[in-house]
Design an enzyme around this catalytic site. Structure first.
Site, PDB file in Angstrom:
ATOM      1  N   HIS A 142       0.836  -1.204   0.000  1.00  0.00           N
ATOM      2  CA  HIS A 142       0.000   0.000   0.000  1.00  0.00           C
ATOM      3  C   HIS A 142       0.876   1.262   0.000  1.00  0.00           C
ATOM      4  O   HIS A 142       0.730   2.134  -0.859  1.00  0.00           O
ATOM      5  CB  HIS A 142      -0.907  -0.017   1.240  1.00  0.00           C
ATOM      6  CG  HIS A 142      -1.808   1.166   1.365  1.00  0.00           C
ATOM      7  ND1 HIS A 142      -3.130   1.128   1.006  1.00  0.00           N
ATOM      8  CD2 HIS A 142      -1.579   2.436   1.784  1.00  0.00           C
ATOM      9  CE1 HIS A 142      -3.671   2.318   1.210  1.00  0.00           C
ATOM     10  NE2 HIS A 142      -2.755   3.130   1.677  1.00  0.00           N
ATOM     11  N   GLU A 143       1.790   1.327   0.945  1.00  0.00           N
ATOM     12  CA  GLU A 143       2.627   2.534   1.038  1.00  0.00           C
ATOM     13  C   GLU A 143       3.546   2.649  -0.169  1.00  0.00           C
ATOM     14  O   GLU A 143       3.848   3.750  -0.619  1.00  0.00           O
ATOM     15  CB  GLU A 143       3.427   2.536   2.349  1.00  0.00           C
ATOM     16  CG  GLU A 143       2.564   2.521   3.621  1.00  0.00           C
ATOM     17  CD  GLU A 143       1.482   3.588   3.664  1.00  0.00           C
ATOM     18  OE1 GLU A 143       1.627   4.631   3.001  1.00  0.00           O
ATOM     19  OE2 GLU A 143       0.460   3.365   4.347  1.00  0.00           O
ATOM     20  N   HIS A 181       1.702   4.457  -2.898  1.00  0.00           N
ATOM     21  CA  HIS A 181       1.791   5.920  -2.732  1.00  0.00           C
ATOM     22  C   HIS A 181       3.166   6.411  -3.202  1.00  0.00           C
ATOM     23  O   HIS A 181       3.279   7.451  -3.845  1.00  0.00           O
ATOM     24  CB  HIS A 181       1.626   6.308  -1.266  1.00  0.00           C
ATOM     25  CG  HIS A 181       0.221   6.247  -0.747  1.00  0.00           C
ATOM     26  ND1 HIS A 181      -0.824   6.888  -1.360  1.00  0.00           N
ATOM     27  CD2 HIS A 181      -0.316   5.637   0.349  1.00  0.00           C
ATOM     28  CE1 HIS A 181      -1.938   6.682  -0.665  1.00  0.00           C
ATOM     29  NE2 HIS A 181      -1.662   5.919   0.371  1.00  0.00           N
ATOM     30  N   HIS A 214       3.436   6.901  -6.846  1.00  0.00           N
ATOM     31  CA  HIS A 214       2.723   8.109  -7.262  1.00  0.00           C
ATOM     32  C   HIS A 214       3.668   9.331  -7.166  1.00  0.00           C
ATOM     33  O   HIS A 214       3.554  10.267  -7.961  1.00  0.00           O
ATOM     34  CB  HIS A 214       1.515   8.292  -6.337  1.00  0.00           C
ATOM     35  CG  HIS A 214       0.378   9.079  -6.913  1.00  0.00           C
ATOM     36  ND1 HIS A 214      -0.779   9.301  -6.206  1.00  0.00           N
ATOM     37  CD2 HIS A 214       0.201   9.700  -8.101  1.00  0.00           C
ATOM     38  CE1 HIS A 214      -1.611  10.026  -6.948  1.00  0.00           C
ATOM     39  NE2 HIS A 214      -1.038  10.282  -8.104  1.00  0.00           N
TER      40      HIS A 214
HETATM   41 ZN   LIG Z   1      -2.982   5.188   1.930  1.00  0.00          ZN
END
Ligand SMILES: [Zn+2]
Length: 673
Positions: free
Chosen positions: A461-462, A465, A468
């Site tokens: 998940h991290e 990010h 991105h």
């Molecule tokens: Zn998040």
């Protein structure tokens, strides 16, 4: 000796010179940054030349360079590796930083220049990205009340101040109700509770001088108590106290507070020219309109409710077999659901962990990024802020893309949770700047460090990010990386979690740390099946809360929020055995501050999108389909906030997100189950 925070950084990749920085240098460096920014902003506002995009917006983009550079380091350290000095400075800086932001949005001459540019934008020959940045700056000023004068401006200030007080009151009332209630457990009441619950109950009793174990209203104690205690009467008492938080008719009752907050939010929105608070709040989101939110939630509601009703019948039959007649009640659900889970989907975490060593999972996250986007990761040997932190240089085809820092282990100086931040964001204005991106987690250290399944998901998940930020390719820092709508920002992160579940990824990387053997297929199947377990219940309790949140902020504010809540639940046909995840008097997401007001839906909105986005890969030819990966990078991961989220998503997917993939992913399609 010069302050190394203010001197040019001649380190590799201009990383912060961690080895030279001392804590007492942060305060003066941030003060110097604030002063420099104030001077630069005053020069922009008072510039005698006519406003141009370059002398106003671009100048603003560069006005806080020193401040950003120093604050980027300081706030990362304050979260990931704090100490008394850093905490004290953080407290000291909070009012100064918020005063600085208000100064900017309240600067009339600055706003006039921006407004002039906006009104004359047709003649400015702006690129689409420039026009968007101009629009966003103007919108930020307008939403802060820059267009209001005199009595209206004063009114807005008063409303905001009162809302801040009420938000704090709401939280404190909730804390008071949670603190005040306990239920003593006799030794025989501990029957059926796992050791960790007994230990927590004993610790809670000792802390309160209760002379024995107690149940409290803390989620980490009451939820497992409801899951494991076979004593139905105790479950009922604990549950009823839990759902009554903030509505006990005592000094900490939150019902009138909630009504006043809703009335003031409505007033604030109207002062700013919006019909209601939901319209004000959703303007900056991908959803845009309350109807879009409602429509999406309702498309998920019916299948979720049907799934929950089917599950209720199973759980109720289990209860009847226990010799208890009548209906399954809300205090029974978690108990029978846990029994069913243990029987049908039990997952032995201890047996699973040896297949998820941290090193292999980092390698898995990197390997997926290599296959999807051609990124390469090379360990860097540079001084960092803590011995546990690691650094990699990220390149593509020999080109430097970013520095990635991984700070994975829990320690007392780190706040809880996991997050992705930057020490430096990407931008091209004033010369190409590549980012320094940080992933912070709280995994248990070990030799070797072994992750739980949840931990491994968090890591992916991290890292989503982080991609991105690392792939960001825009001109203006204002819109780079994760500077996107709140209901869009979780797309890259939640989407990346899907790659962890891809069989060939697990096959290649989820290997026993000692033997190197892949995870047994049977274990893998149980693992993936467990993720859809009891999602009917979870979805129903979530959507009912989101629908109440939305109804509160649309149209005229309700004089009696509790009556409004009842009306919404009635309209939905809320199943009797399930209650809202957060009822109004303790709905902190909505009332403790503005963050998730008219925004609670966004968790599900993001989930609909990540499921739909991953389905696009599957439809196109698999998880590593190069054409979809290219589209994802082009329209989402590199694009930041350069366009409306709706336009970005549509360009990537060819249409707006549909709910089918989410329904499948959560196991809510009865026929397919
Ligand atoms: Zn998040």
């Amino acid at each position: 000796m010069p302050n190394p925070l203010l001197a040019p950084w001649t380190t590799p990749f201009a990383l912060p010179p961690f080895a030279e920085i001392r804590d007492e240098q942060f305060g003066p460096a941030i003060e110097a940054g604030l002063e420099e920014a104030r001077r630069a902003i005053a020069a922009i506002a008072d510039n005698p030349e006519a406003p141009s995009f370059a002398n106003t917006i671009e100048a603003l983009e560069l006005a806080e360079e020193t401040l950003d550079r120093v604050a980027g380091v300081f706030y990362n350290l304050a979260g990931a590796d704090s100490n008394a000095a850093r905490e004290a400075l953080q407290r000291e800086l909070a009012p100064k930083m918020s005063a600085f932001s208000s100064e900017i949005v309240n600067n009339r001459s600055l706003f006039r220049r921006i407004e002039t540019l906006w009104q004359g934008r047709e003649a400015l020959d702006l690129s689409p990205e420039q026009e968007r940045v101009l629009m966003l700056y103007r919108r930020m000023f307008v939403r802060s009340g820059a267009e209001l004068e005199g009595a209206e401006a004063e009114k807005l200030t008063a409303v905001k101040a009162r809302l801040a007080v009420l938000g704090t009151t709401f939280s404190q009332n909730l804390l008071a109700d949670e603190r005040d209630w306990t239920m003593a457990l006799a030794e025989e009441d501990l029957e059926g509770l796992p050791d960790f619950v007994i230990e927590t109950a004993r610790a809670a009793g000792a802390e309160r001088g209760a002379g024995g174990p107690v149940v409290t209203l803390n989620r980490s104690l009451i939820v497992p108590f409801l899951q494991f205690s076979p004593r139905r009467e105790l479950r009922r008492r604990a549950y009823e106290a839990w759902v009554a938080r903030g509505a006990n008719g005592n000094a900490s009752d939150n019902r009138a507070v909630a009504a006043e907050i809703l009335a003031l939010r409505s007033e604030r929105a109207q002062l700013l020219g919006y019909p209601d608070f939901a319209s004000y709040k959703l303007e900056t989101e991908m959803a845009k309109r309350p109807e879009a939110v409602r429509e999406l939630l309702l498309r998920v509601w019916a299948p979720a409710k049907a799934r929950a009703e089917a599950d209720r019948a199973v759980l109720e039959a289990m209860m009847h077999r226990d010799g208890i007649n009548g209906d399954l009640e809300p205090w029974d659900w978690r108990y029978y659901s846990e029994k069913r889970r243990a029987a049908e989907f039990d997952l032995d975490e201890a047996a699973l962990k040896p297949y998820l060593p941290l090193e292999r999972m980092i390698e898995a996250a990197f390997d997926c990024a290599r296959r999807l986007f051609g990124l390469e990761f090379r360990p860097l040997d540079v001084p960092l802020y803590h011995p546990d932190v690691r650094a990699w240089e990220v390149t593509r085809g020999g080109r430097h893309m970013a520095v990635f820092l991984g700070d994975y282990f829990a320690r007392s100086s780190k706040r809880s949770g996991a997050w992705c931040s930057t020490m430096r964001g990407q931008r091209k204005l004033g010369g190409e700047v590549r980012p320094i991106v940080v992933n912070v987690c709280n995994f248990a250290k070990g030799e070797p460090a072994l992750l739980s399944w949840d931990d491994a998901r968090t890591l992916f998940h991290e890292f989503g990010h982080a991609l991105h930020q690392m792939l960001s390719d825009v001109t203006y820092g204002y819109i780079s990386g994760t500077s996107v709508a709140r209901d869009f920002v979780e797309l890259p992160s939640q989407l990346y979690e899907h790659w962890l579940e891809v069989p060939e990824v697990l096959e290649a990387h989820a290997r026993h740390w000692q033997t190197g053997a892949p995870m047994p297929p049977e274990m893998r199947e149980r693992l993936l099946a467990a993720s859809t377990y009891d999602q009917g219940f979870a979805t129903v309790e979530f959507i009912s809360s989101a629908m109440v949140d939305l109804a509160f902020h649309e149209g005229a504010p309700p004089a009696d929020p509790m009556a409004k809540q009842a009306e919404v639940l009635e309209g939905l046909g809320m199943p009797k055995a399930i209650r809202m995840r957060h009822a109004t008097p303790h709905f902190a997401h909505v009332f403790s501050g503005d963050g998730y007001s008219a925004g609670y839906y966004s968790y599900m909105w993001s989930e609909v999108m990540d499921a739909d986005a991953f389905a696009a890969f599957e439809e196109a030819g698999g998880a590593f389909d190069p054409e979809m990966a290219r589209k994802l990078e082009r329209h989402v991961l590199s694009a930041g906030g350069s366009e409306e989220a709706e336009a970005l998503y549509t360009a990537f997917r060819g249409r707006m997100p549909g709910v089918e993939a989410l329904l499948r992913g959560r196991g809510l399609l009865l026929d397919a189950a």
